[in-house]
Design a protein around this motif. Sequence first.
Motif, PDB file in Angstrom:
ATOM      1  N   PHE A   9       0.674  -1.454  -0.204  1.00  0.00           N
ATOM      2  CA  PHE A   9      -0.194   0.015   0.410  1.00  0.00           C
ATOM      3  C   PHE A   9       1.214   0.879   0.295  1.00  0.00           C
ATOM      4  O   PHE A   9       0.593   2.039  -0.705  1.00  0.00           O
ATOM      5  CB  PHE A   9      -0.965   0.049   1.344  1.00  0.00           C
ATOM      6  N   LEU A  10       1.834   0.824   0.933  1.00  0.00           N
ATOM      7  CA  LEU A  10       2.441   1.861   0.531  1.00  0.00           C
ATOM      8  C   LEU A  10       3.073   2.546  -0.260  1.00  0.00           C
ATOM      9  O   LEU A  10       3.910   4.053  -0.796  1.00  0.00           O
ATOM     10  CB  LEU A  10       4.074   2.580   1.596  1.00  0.00           C
ATOM     11  N   LEU A  11       3.639   1.626  -1.091  1.00  0.00           N
ATOM     12  CA  LEU A  11       4.336   1.131  -2.337  1.00  0.00           C
ATOM     13  C   LEU A  11       3.762   2.233  -3.530  1.00  0.00           C
ATOM     14  O   LEU A  11       3.877   3.184  -4.878  1.00  0.00           O
ATOM     15  CB  LEU A  11       4.952   0.763  -2.996  1.00  0.00           C
ATOM     16  N   VAL A  12       2.677   1.797  -3.184  1.00  0.00           N
ATOM     17  CA  VAL A  12       1.495   2.141  -4.496  1.00  0.00           C
ATOM     18  C   VAL A  12       0.854   3.688  -4.076  1.00  0.00           C
ATOM     19  O   VAL A  12       0.614   4.328  -5.291  1.00  0.00           O
ATOM     20  CB  VAL A  12       0.585   1.536  -4.082  1.00  0.00           C
ATOM     21  N   GLU A  13       0.792   3.903  -2.883  1.00  0.00           N
ATOM     22  CA  GLU A  13       0.742   5.577  -2.787  1.00  0.00           C
ATOM     23  C   GLU A  13       1.768   6.693  -3.207  1.00  0.00           C
ATOM     24  O   GLU A  13       1.456   7.687  -3.362  1.00  0.00           O
ATOM     25  CB  GLU A  13       1.105   5.740  -1.041  1.00  0.00           C
ATOM     26  N   ARG A  14       3.027   5.809  -2.984  1.00  0.00           N
ATOM     27  CA  ARG A  14       4.122   7.020  -3.426  1.00  0.00           C
ATOM     28  C   ARG A  14       4.124   7.171  -4.797  1.00  0.00           C
ATOM     29  O   ARG A  14       4.979   8.022  -5.488  1.00  0.00           O
ATOM     30  CB  ARG A  14       5.728   6.490  -3.356  1.00  0.00           C
ATOM     31  N   LYS A  15       3.369   5.775  -5.675  1.00  0.00           N
ATOM     32  CA  LYS A  15       3.019   6.525  -7.600  1.00  0.00           C
ATOM     33  C   LYS A  15       2.211   7.187  -7.894  1.00  0.00           C
ATOM     34  O   LYS A  15       1.855   7.190  -9.064  1.00  0.00           O
ATOM     35  CB  LYS A  15       3.758   5.039  -7.887  1.00  0.00           C
ATOM     36  N   ALA A  16       0.900   7.196  -6.804  1.00  0.00           N
ATOM     37  CA  ALA A  16      -0.741   7.146  -6.682  1.00  0.00           C
ATOM     38  C   ALA A  16      -0.920   8.346  -7.567  1.00  0.00           C
ATOM     39  O   ALA A  16       0.248   9.530  -6.586  1.00  0.00           O
ATOM     40  CB  ALA A  16      -1.423   6.887  -6.503  1.00  0.00           C
ATOM     41  N   ALA A  17      -1.378   9.076  -8.643  1.00  0.00           N
ATOM     42  CA  ALA A  17      -0.912  10.091  -9.063  1.00  0.00           C
ATOM     43  C   ALA A  17      -2.883  11.170  -8.258  1.00  0.00           C
ATOM     44  O   ALA A  17      -2.390  11.853  -7.888  1.00  0.00           O
ATOM     45  CB  ALA A  17      -2.247  10.856 -10.582  1.00  0.00           C
ATOM     46  N   GLN A  18      -3.234  10.342  -7.766  1.00  0.00           N
ATOM     47  CA  GLN A  18      -4.301  11.104  -6.227  1.00  0.00           C
ATOM     48  C   GLN A  18      -4.051  10.320  -5.419  1.00  0.00           C
ATOM     49  O   GLN A  18      -5.352   9.036  -5.875  1.00  0.00           O
ATOM     50  CB  GLN A  18      -5.392  11.430  -6.613  1.00  0.00           C
ATOM     51  N   PRO A  19      -3.656   9.843  -4.498  1.00  0.00           N
ATOM     52  CA  PRO A  19      -3.477   8.906  -3.487  1.00  0.00           C
ATOM     53  C   PRO A  19      -4.250   8.988  -2.463  1.00  0.00           C
ATOM     54  O   PRO A  19      -5.220   9.693  -2.078  1.00  0.00           O
ATOM     55  CB  PRO A  19      -2.233   8.965  -3.118  1.00  0.00           C
ATOM     56  N   LEU A  20      -5.091   7.627  -2.108  1.00  0.00           N
ATOM     57  CA  LEU A  20      -5.919   7.522  -1.262  1.00  0.00           C
ATOM     58  C   LEU A  20      -5.341   8.417   0.487  1.00  0.00           C
ATOM     59  O   LEU A  20      -6.706   8.662   0.889  1.00  0.00           O
ATOM     60  CB  LEU A  20      -6.358   5.855  -1.138  1.00  0.00           C
ATOM     61  N   VAL A  21      -4.275   8.190   0.627  1.00  0.00           N
ATOM     62  CA  VAL A  21      -4.028   8.606   2.047  1.00  0.00           C
ATOM     63  C   VAL A  21      -2.432   9.264   0.687  1.00  0.00           C
ATOM     64  O   VAL A  21      -1.480   8.719   1.389  1.00  0.00           O
ATOM     65  CB  VAL A  21      -3.293   7.530   3.020  1.00  0.00           C
ATOM     66  N   PRO A  22      -2.590  10.414   0.885  1.00  0.00           N
ATOM     67  CA  PRO A  22      -1.048  11.319   0.646  1.00  0.00           C
ATOM     68  C   PRO A  22       0.289  11.199   1.685  1.00  0.00           C
ATOM     69  O   PRO A  22      -0.044  11.328   2.562  1.00  0.00           O
ATOM     70  CB  PRO A  22      -1.735  12.986   0.601  1.00  0.00           C
ATOM     71  N   LEU A  23       0.525  10.445   1.360  1.00  0.00           N
ATOM     72  CA  LEU A  23       2.165   9.988   2.253  1.00  0.00           C
ATOM     73  C   LEU A  23       2.643  11.654   2.806  1.00  0.00           C
ATOM     74  O   LEU A  23       2.865  11.781   4.226  1.00  0.00           O
ATOM     75  CB  LEU A  23       3.661   9.672   1.375  1.00  0.00           C
ATOM     76  N   HIS A  24       2.356  12.581   2.149  1.00  0.00           N
ATOM     77  CA  HIS A  24       2.933  13.880   3.157  1.00  0.00           C
ATOM     78  C   HIS A  24       2.046  13.841   4.162  1.00  0.00           C
ATOM     79  O   HIS A  24       2.632  15.050   5.121  1.00  0.00           O
ATOM     80  CB  HIS A  24       3.572  14.872   2.366  1.00  0.00           C
ATOM     81  N   VAL A  25       1.438  13.465   4.053  1.00  0.00           N
ATOM     82  CA  VAL A  25      -0.191  13.644   5.130  1.00  0.00           C
ATOM     83  C   VAL A  25       0.174  12.710   6.181  1.00  0.00           C
ATOM     84  O   VAL A  25       0.359  13.574   7.805  1.00  0.00           O
ATOM     85  CB  VAL A  25      -1.597  12.930   5.078  1.00  0.00           C
ATOM     86  N   LEU A  26       0.989  11.328   6.403  1.00  0.00           N
ATOM     87  CA  LEU A  26       1.235  10.909   6.977  1.00  0.00           C
ATOM     88  C   LEU A  26       2.745  11.442   7.586  1.00  0.00           C
ATOM     89  O   LEU A  26       3.129  10.601   8.647  1.00  0.00           O
ATOM     90  CB  LEU A  26       1.947   8.993   6.290  1.00  0.00           C
ATOM     91  N   ARG A  27       3.821  12.534   7.006  1.00  0.00           N
ATOM     92  CA  ARG A  27       5.111  12.848   7.108  1.00  0.00           C
ATOM     93  C   ARG A  27       4.734  13.010   8.199  1.00  0.00           C
ATOM     94  O   ARG A  27       5.103  14.298   8.813  1.00  0.00           O
ATOM     95  CB  ARG A  27       5.558  12.984   6.708  1.00  0.00           C
ATOM     96  N   LYS A  28       3.436  13.641   8.411  1.00  0.00           N
ATOM     97  CA  LYS A  28       3.704  15.034   9.575  1.00  0.00           C
ATOM     98  C   LYS A  28       2.908  14.822  11.139  1.00  0.00           C
ATOM     99  O   LYS A  28       2.745  13.688  10.973  1.00  0.00           O
ATOM    100  CB  LYS A  28       2.212  16.033   9.632  1.00  0.00           C
ATOM    101  N   ARG A  29       3.967  15.336  12.073  1.00  0.00           N
ATOM    102  CA  ARG A  29       4.097  14.588  13.112  1.00  0.00           C
ATOM    103  C   ARG A  29       2.917  14.773  13.976  1.00  0.00           C
ATOM    104  O   ARG A  29       2.578  13.777  14.681  1.00  0.00           O
ATOM    105  CB  ARG A  29       5.564  15.227  13.640  1.00  0.00           C
ATOM    106  N   THR A  30       2.295  15.473  13.879  1.00  0.00           N
ATOM    107  CA  THR A  30       0.899  15.908  14.603  1.00  0.00           C
ATOM    108  C   THR A  30      -0.152  14.581  13.970  1.00  0.00           C
ATOM    109  O   THR A  30      -0.716  13.563  14.727  1.00  0.00           O
ATOM    110  CB  THR A  30       0.528  16.881  13.911  1.00  0.00           C
ATOM    111  N   VAL A  31       0.402  13.667  13.127  1.00  0.00           N
ATOM    112  CA  VAL A  31      -0.976  12.781  12.638  1.00  0.00           C
ATOM    113  C   VAL A  31      -0.386  11.599  12.363  1.00  0.00           C
ATOM    114  O   VAL A  31      -0.966  10.371  13.377  1.00  0.00           O
ATOM    115  CB  VAL A  31      -1.261  12.543  10.096  1.00  0.00           C
TER     116      VAL A  31
END
Length: 477
Positions: free
Chosen positions: A259-281
């Motif tokens: 899933f994480l690999l898919v999201e890195r390449k998806a044009a419009q990901p289900l869970v944008p990885l920059h959101v997961l990188r937010k420390r608060t999230v």
Amino acid sequence: MSATKPLPATSAPVAPPHGLTARQRVILAVLLVAQFTLAVDFSILNVALPAIGENLGFSLANLQWIATAFALCAAGFTLFFGRIGDLIGRKRIFLASLALLGAASLAGGLAPNPELLIVARIAQGIATAAATPAGLALLTTSFPEGPLRRKALGLNGALMSAGFTAGAVLGGVLTDLLSWRWAFFLNVPVALAVLLVAPAVIAESRPAVRPRIDLPGALTVTLGLLGVVYGLTQAGEHGWTHPLAVAGLLAGAILLAVFLLVERKAAQPLVPLHVLRKRTVAWGNLLGLLAFVTETSLVYLLTLYLQKTLGFSALAAGLSFGVLGAGTVAGGLLAPKAIARTSTVTVLVGGGLLQTVSTAVLLFLGGTPASMGLLLPATFLGGVGNMLVIVGFMVTATTGLPDRRQGLATGLASMSQQVGITMGTPIMSAIVTATTGGVVTAGAVLHGVTVAIAANAALVLLGVLIAVLFLRDRAHA
């Protein structure tokens, strides 16, 4: 669904300076009633399982599926439906899921055989997976970020935690006085009441533009979560080395990595990885996971202690947790005021320390009913501390994201909550089983529960350290 016609974005209505508008009060009441009911469903059938098995002819091996079928769907589909709410409208998802909950509960209450009951529990789990993040997203978008939102999240957290505790009490009362079927029927009038009131007071909430649905991401994350939750439930039932437990956990971990690999390449990901990188999230959700792992599994440990060591009936044990429920309500009311006067991180740390100490005190439980004088105040204060952490986690994990991301944020938070509830009991059960070696005498159970309580307190303390090390510089007054 490609981006086409823009849809009107909604925003939280402006409240008068001194508090909630009349409409906001009704919205809050509707959403809180729904969330409380969803939380009750997690535990209301636990006490009733033997009666259901005897009445419908479940084999002992298959009885666990009454709980497992619900837990699998409630945790596995949460993130998917949270994102779907962002795309097609949280109100629409919320109302549809409450209708499904009512219909599934009616079917479960009338079920004449095990097969139909399991189908009803699956439908209840799917309804919970859809309604929980949608209701939470409607809550966050109906109230502006700040004191009003913190107050709403505090009440929501208090009632959800109290609902989990109340489920154990209600399940025992309904099974003893009426029938286990009323544990299902109870949802029907609640769902109908919400469906009658909610359409008139809750505004639709969705992004201005509909992006595409990330089907590969949705499929891999849903199957991955299902694998992890299945593995956890099998571990709790058969042990961590059982082939089904190992296979489920391994498959789930692989799918989540995909899933994480898919999201890195998806044009419009289900869970944008920059959101997961937010420390608060990221760290906020880890704290939420630990909060739900610890307090819900403590209920399991103390149920073992009360029934196997002190000899309490199931109903008496359930009623004993009313004190814990009162503590969670008190914590939910206190948390928003404490956050306003200090900071979210201060509340996370203070609540975690209070829960750690209150849990550690339970290491001194003995084998006589006199220990209730220690257990009751400790569980009350532990409930206060746990709820401070839960509200702090909800505020942390949903703050700083725009309304168009609130379905994602609340989907992640709901997933942390439901996976935490699911995995806590298997972890503590495995510790008890390993410590006792399968011996179920009063003394052996007390020893096993004591070791598990020590592990529980250590997990709470781990959450405190995470808040201090990774969230401290994000504190805000």
